[in-house]
Write an enzyme that holds these catalytic residues in place. Sequence first.
Site, short mmCIF file in Angstrom:
data_model
loop_
_atom_site.label_atom_id
_atom_site.label_comp_id
_atom_site.label_asym_id
_atom_site.label_seq_id
_atom_site.Cartn_x
_atom_site.Cartn_y
_atom_site.Cartn_z
CG ASP A 98 -1.74 1.17 1.47
OD1 ASP A 98 -1.84 2.01 0.57
OD2 ASP A 98 -2.33 1.27 2.57
CG HIS B 245 -4.30 4.19 3.66
ND1 HIS B 245 -4.38 3.09 2.83
CD2 HIS B 245 -5.51 4.80 3.58
CE1 HIS B 245 -5.58 3.04 2.27
NE2 HIS B 245 -6.29 4.06 2.71
#
EC number: 3.1.-.-
Length: 601
Positions: free
Chosen positions: A239, A413
């Site tokens: 990610d 995130h």
Amino acid sequence: MTTQDKAQNDNQPEKGQAGREDGGKNGVSRGKGRPRRRKRPGKGTRPKDGTLRFIPLGGIGEIGKNMYLLEFGEDMIVIDCGLMFPEEEMLGIDFVIPDTTYLEANKDRVKGILLTHGHEDHVGALPFVLPGLDVPVYGTKLTLGMASHRLGEARPDYKPKFKEIKAGDKVKLGCFSVSFIPVCHSIPDGVALAVETPIGTVIHTGDFKLDPTPVDGRITDYSAFAELGKKGVLALMSDSTNVEKEGFTQSESVISGTLERLFREQRNRRVIISSFSSNLHRVQQVADVAARFNRKIAFAGRSMINNVDLARRLGYLQISDDMMVPLQDIDKVPHNRLVLVTTGSQGEPFSGLMLMSKGEHHRVKLGPKDVVAVFATPVPGNEKMVSNMINRLFRCRCEVIYEKSWGTHVSGHASREELKMMLSMVRPKYFVPIHGEYRMLVRHAQLANQMGVPVKNTFVMDNGDVLSITDKSAQAKSKVQAGAVLVDGLAFGELESSVMRERKDLAEDGVLVVSMTVDRRFKLLSDPMFESCGFMHLHDAEHMRKEFSDAIRHTVKKASSQRGVTVEVLENKIRGRCRDLLRKYAGTKPRVIPLITVLDR
């Protein structure tokens, strides 16, 4: 949405060159002016013996429509199946899904779809992709619950083959053995994937952060990643969303402190909180703090109500029945004893908070006794919509809290230091940044280089690129068909379709309709009539309307004297003559639509 930012030459990681292997859009109708159908991908695209192939069909160079393939021999697995919400110029489009031409042409090889978590950008395309493949879908309880709800709404006739897994489980799919590793994100039950292949282990992180104090106590499994790193990891796909943010991402649990302050300072007001409907950890914190301040809780917005109901049934939200108030009964609760949780943190046109800001919500009317707190930051591209909504909220005379200084949002995130930790734990031989705009992918690749991954072993890819990995080398020099498919209701179309070009033309320049009646010799039987939309009205411009009428008469008379004239030929001549006059008067190019009725007499 793809950003084509270019890195400096000395820092640019390797990138595969585009060498077409396949073509055609399967099952998508084509109008005039669309490219010719290319040959469908077939056996020639299959990996050679001993070659592992990683192919992103979405999620590279963009935020959304995540879909990734792993292939070895005759076996293929799919990781995630997401959608992306339309950009501003995609007029009338509901959402965008990956082009799955290559996947459909090889569906006999697909062993299953693996879902990392329940966000729309990872599961939202299932109703449009899964029925054509009809393969098992693996995911955790909440993820499958959300996927099931979406399939039930869009494809109630289809019965999916769902296979529920838990973090720590391992499943065998052809030559692949997949382990599920728990990770923290802004939605419960997220997992990363460790895929054992015949030539080594591949890790796909999914969306993650290294939250040391998660709301539900389910931390990212550092030890699992470290153990895999000790054994040796062939490739890491990670990610990239927050690679540009320094330091560590804050824990979701800090939101409790913000809520405490909000409820304490606004004791005499009704509290309206807007957040992502899928952020169930945040909903749980709102409920917990509301209980401590003796407030009831109500929910507004279809997705919020649906997600809360699902999460409560599955045990992911702990909110007692006596604490909840149906939306239709909120007027029975004193203002200072109620908190309302609603959708609309991104300024979505028909969301709960947007309707409230316009005074159009059927149950909630805002006023001076209300405080509205937006517990989210605008997604790139939504800033203007959110700003306009906040201005309207102030016009409602309520207090509005949205500033970063309040600490109303925490990302789901990993930031740079967490990404470094992941690279340090896993120590992959090859690295592929995923889930991010192009500049984010480049920055993540550069970060991997700083952490010891050689530049030649780092690959910044595009959707459709094929990364071929053997036990000796890796290269990205071939390509399969990939792109975007637009969904408008139940209709599908290509990104460059004639329908979208027509919508763009109509939005920018409007339309002029010219209608007339002719006999079979193409002689006018009545005066031409004009109707315009999104363009100046000819009945308000007498001189202009007369010139158009005279020009059409002359064009029809001239055409009727020629041999071989047809309705299509006459339409083209009228269209061309009108455009000439429009350039003279307006300098614009509205779409001209001739309507010719031929009477057989």
